[in-house]
Write a protein that holds these residues in place. Sequence first.
Motif, PDB file in Angstrom:
ATOM      1  N   GLY A 179     -11.073  -4.543 -10.246  1.00  0.00           N
ATOM      2  CA  GLY A 179     -10.029  -3.546 -10.445  1.00  0.00           C
ATOM      3  C   GLY A 179      -9.564  -2.950  -9.136  1.00  0.00           C
ATOM      4  O   GLY A 179     -10.254  -3.056  -8.113  1.00  0.00           O
ATOM      5  N   TRP A 180      -8.394  -2.317  -9.166  1.00  0.00           N
ATOM      6  CA  TRP A 180      -7.805  -1.721  -7.970  1.00  0.00           C
ATOM      7  C   TRP A 180      -7.137  -0.392  -8.288  1.00  0.00           C
ATOM      8  O   TRP A 180      -6.725  -0.150  -9.427  1.00  0.00           O
ATOM      9  CB  TRP A 180      -6.682  -2.612  -7.404  1.00  0.00           C
ATOM     10  CG  TRP A 180      -7.085  -3.871  -6.759  1.00  0.00           C
ATOM     11  CD1 TRP A 180      -7.310  -4.097  -5.431  1.00  0.00           C
ATOM     12  CD2 TRP A 180      -7.287  -5.139  -7.404  1.00  0.00           C
ATOM     13  NE1 TRP A 180      -7.644  -5.412  -5.203  1.00  0.00           N
ATOM     14  CE2 TRP A 180      -7.646  -6.068  -6.405  1.00  0.00           C
ATOM     15  CE3 TRP A 180      -7.220  -5.572  -8.725  1.00  0.00           C
ATOM     16  CZ2 TRP A 180      -7.923  -7.409  -6.685  1.00  0.00           C
ATOM     17  CZ3 TRP A 180      -7.504  -6.897  -9.007  1.00  0.00           C
ATOM     18  CH2 TRP A 180      -7.843  -7.802  -8.004  1.00  0.00           C
ATOM     19  N   HIS A 181      -7.008   0.430  -7.302  1.00  0.00           N
ATOM     20  CA  HIS A 181      -5.913   1.387  -7.218  1.00  0.00           C
ATOM     21  C   HIS A 181      -5.043   0.855  -6.103  1.00  0.00           C
ATOM     22  O   HIS A 181      -5.549   0.492  -5.025  1.00  0.00           O
ATOM     23  CB  HIS A 181      -6.393   2.806  -6.873  1.00  0.00           C
ATOM     24  CG  HIS A 181      -5.284   3.810  -6.883  1.00  0.00           C
ATOM     25  ND1 HIS A 181      -4.283   3.829  -5.927  1.00  0.00           N
ATOM     26  CD2 HIS A 181      -4.995   4.819  -7.744  1.00  0.00           C
ATOM     27  CE1 HIS A 181      -3.446   4.793  -6.183  1.00  0.00           C
ATOM     28  NE2 HIS A 181      -3.842   5.422  -7.279  1.00  0.00           N
ATOM     29  N   ARG A 182      -3.764   0.781  -6.317  1.00  0.00           N
ATOM     30  CA  ARG A 182      -2.860   0.212  -5.318  1.00  0.00           C
ATOM     31  C   ARG A 182      -3.153   0.782  -3.922  1.00  0.00           C
ATOM     32  O   ARG A 182      -3.398   1.969  -3.752  1.00  0.00           O
ATOM     33  CB  ARG A 182      -1.403   0.517  -5.687  1.00  0.00           C
ATOM     34  CG  ARG A 182      -0.433  -0.074  -4.682  1.00  0.00           C
ATOM     35  CD  ARG A 182       0.963   0.474  -4.817  1.00  0.00           C
ATOM     36  NE  ARG A 182       1.753   0.072  -3.644  1.00  0.00           N
ATOM     37  CZ  ARG A 182       2.973   0.490  -3.395  1.00  0.00           C
ATOM     38  NH1 ARG A 182       3.576   1.312  -4.236  1.00  0.00           N
ATOM     39  NH2 ARG A 182       3.603   0.082  -2.301  1.00  0.00           N
ATOM     40  N   TYR A 183      -3.137  -0.101  -2.914  1.00  0.00           N
ATOM     41  CA  TYR A 183      -3.205   0.338  -1.528  1.00  0.00           C
ATOM     42  C   TYR A 183      -1.834   0.930  -1.179  1.00  0.00           C
ATOM     43  O   TYR A 183      -0.803   0.318  -1.458  1.00  0.00           O
ATOM     44  CB  TYR A 183      -3.518  -0.834  -0.607  1.00  0.00           C
ATOM     45  CG  TYR A 183      -4.832  -1.536  -0.860  1.00  0.00           C
ATOM     46  CD1 TYR A 183      -5.746  -1.085  -1.807  1.00  0.00           C
ATOM     47  CD2 TYR A 183      -5.177  -2.677  -0.126  1.00  0.00           C
ATOM     48  CE1 TYR A 183      -6.948  -1.742  -2.024  1.00  0.00           C
ATOM     49  CE2 TYR A 183      -6.371  -3.341  -0.333  1.00  0.00           C
ATOM     50  CZ  TYR A 183      -7.261  -2.885  -1.289  1.00  0.00           C
ATOM     51  OH  TYR A 183      -8.449  -3.549  -1.505  1.00  0.00           O
ATOM     52  N   GLN A 184      -1.832   2.080  -0.537  1.00  0.00           N
ATOM     53  CA  GLN A 184      -0.573   2.800  -0.339  1.00  0.00           C
ATOM     54  C   GLN A 184      -0.662   3.724   0.876  1.00  0.00           C
ATOM     55  O   GLN A 184      -1.756   3.971   1.402  1.00  0.00           O
ATOM     56  CB  GLN A 184      -0.269   3.641  -1.590  1.00  0.00           C
ATOM     57  CG  GLN A 184      -1.341   4.667  -1.896  1.00  0.00           C
ATOM     58  CD  GLN A 184      -1.195   5.312  -3.270  1.00  0.00           C
ATOM     59  OE1 GLN A 184      -0.576   4.755  -4.175  1.00  0.00           O
ATOM     60  NE2 GLN A 184      -1.767   6.498  -3.432  1.00  0.00           N
TER      61      GLN A 184
ATOM     62  N   ASN B 255       2.640  -8.872  -5.185  1.00  0.00           N
ATOM     63  CA  ASN B 255       1.374  -8.232  -5.556  1.00  0.00           C
ATOM     64  C   ASN B 255       1.591  -6.747  -5.854  1.00  0.00           C
ATOM     65  O   ASN B 255       1.861  -5.968  -4.949  1.00  0.00           O
ATOM     66  CB  ASN B 255       0.357  -8.396  -4.420  1.00  0.00           C
ATOM     67  CG  ASN B 255      -1.039  -7.960  -4.813  1.00  0.00           C
ATOM     68  OD1 ASN B 255      -1.238  -7.282  -5.817  1.00  0.00           O
ATOM     69  ND2 ASN B 255      -2.016  -8.320  -4.006  1.00  0.00           N
ATOM     70  N   PRO B 256       1.447  -6.331  -7.107  1.00  0.00           N
ATOM     71  CA  PRO B 256       1.686  -4.921  -7.442  1.00  0.00           C
ATOM     72  C   PRO B 256       0.672  -3.958  -6.832  1.00  0.00           C
ATOM     73  O   PRO B 256       0.908  -2.751  -6.818  1.00  0.00           O
ATOM     74  CB  PRO B 256       1.589  -4.906  -8.974  1.00  0.00           C
ATOM     75  CG  PRO B 256       0.751  -6.101  -9.313  1.00  0.00           C
ATOM     76  CD  PRO B 256       1.098  -7.128  -8.288  1.00  0.00           C
TER      77      PRO B 256
ATOM     78  N   SER C   2      -3.084 -12.676  -1.443  1.00  0.00           N
ATOM     79  CA  SER C   2      -2.912 -11.271  -1.827  1.00  0.00           C
ATOM     80  C   SER C   2      -1.836 -10.581  -1.007  1.00  0.00           C
ATOM     81  O   SER C   2      -1.318  -9.530  -1.386  1.00  0.00           O
ATOM     82  CB  SER C   2      -4.220 -10.503  -1.628  1.00  0.00           C
ATOM     83  OG  SER C   2      -4.552 -10.451  -0.245  1.00  0.00           O
ATOM     84  N   GLY C   3      -1.500 -11.176   0.128  1.00  0.00           N
ATOM     85  CA  GLY C   3      -0.667 -10.531   1.139  1.00  0.00           C
ATOM     86  C   GLY C   3      -1.477 -10.271   2.393  1.00  0.00           C
ATOM     87  O   GLY C   3      -0.941  -9.950   3.449  1.00  0.00           O
ATOM     88  N   GLY C   4      -2.819 -10.435   2.259  1.00  0.00           N
ATOM     89  CA  GLY C   4      -3.689 -10.217   3.408  1.00  0.00           C
ATOM     90  C   GLY C   4      -3.663  -8.770   3.860  1.00  0.00           C
ATOM     91  O   GLY C   4      -2.980  -7.926   3.273  1.00  0.00           O
TER      92      GLY C   4
END
Length: 381
Positions: free
Chosen positions: A17-22, A175-176, A322-324
């Motif tokens: 699981g994730w919380h979006r990196y921001q 990637n959301p 993932s976008g790295g």
Amino acid sequence: MAKFLKDLRPVYVVGVGWHRYQPLSGTPYVALGLKAIRQALADAKIAWSEVESSYVGTAFLGYAGGRPMLKHLGALGRPLVHIENASASGSAAFRHACIEVAAGIADLSLAVGVDKPGDAPRAYTKTGIGNLADDAIVPFTHYALLTDQYIHKYGAKPQDIALVAVKNHRNGSLNPNAHRQQERSLDEILGGKAVSGTLTALQCCPVGEGAAAAIVASEDAIKRLGIDSGRAVRVVGSAACSERAGLDAPPDVTISQACIADALQQAGLKPKNIDVLEVHDAFTIEELQYIEAMGYCEPGQAVHLLKEGAFDIGGQMAVSASGGLIAMGHPIGPTGVGQIGEITMQLRGEAGIRQHKGAKVGLAHMVGTGPVGYAHVLQKT
């Protein structure tokens, strides 16, 4: 005699699981971490009460950050370990969760990375020992110099190196959970803000906030809890190492070479067996260096394979799908765990529009200032 993960009982990733990196926001770190953990629990279809131990990777939060976060899930008296290992904090948390399950100490363990940028000074500023280069050789100048060295040694061009960023921004746009979700042209990347040497801002990773979680389980736990074994991804190699004196090459390259080779040997695999690769691409040149360090190709050849599309999703080996770090982002604590999550999704065939067709084996690699290196090999069961 030393034992490896493969010598112990099998370990599987069963929830991610994730919380979006921001960018930095007013969101409390507790909310970041809880979202990732709850998503991982839902992914595995298990209750928090089944988790027997937790490893929290973080670099910026200060000591004991896990306690005020995990208590919102329920204070159950289970073991809780905090790990700070610079950029590899999440990778270290994941490795130790795997070791605990493999050793039979626990059947189900959580690795979570969570972080927010802060102003905590690095330990090297507190040593009381002077160093002539500390205020001159910061990460972006170090990698700008390595970029220049690669260009002159192998006849590459700055725009060739920048193609790493073109690829990774393209992947991140799909990637959301990525910090950067916008596709960028080569002209945009080369024309961005100059950072050092030929490096521009879009060739360097953003350091923001976010969280990532992975739940690892034994076969006993999978059977006992009715976890879908078809979605479980086995961890077949786990390696860690640190800087060794007396070597000519940059330490981040030499430790990467050593720990990746170790992890592949444990798994009984060769570099060409890797279908999806997530590497510590904090700067564009790093991706090329680490592909070569793992033995996938000869030194100086990664840039040519990049230009041919070999590292695209759907190419020979999907690198940074993932976008790295460049586009997914590098919030430090979560980064290594997030790599595990991406590979898990790829090997399950659940990566959606980022899916690398037929992916069966993945490798996650991180280095941390110090430096330390980690590599994990995951395989579809």
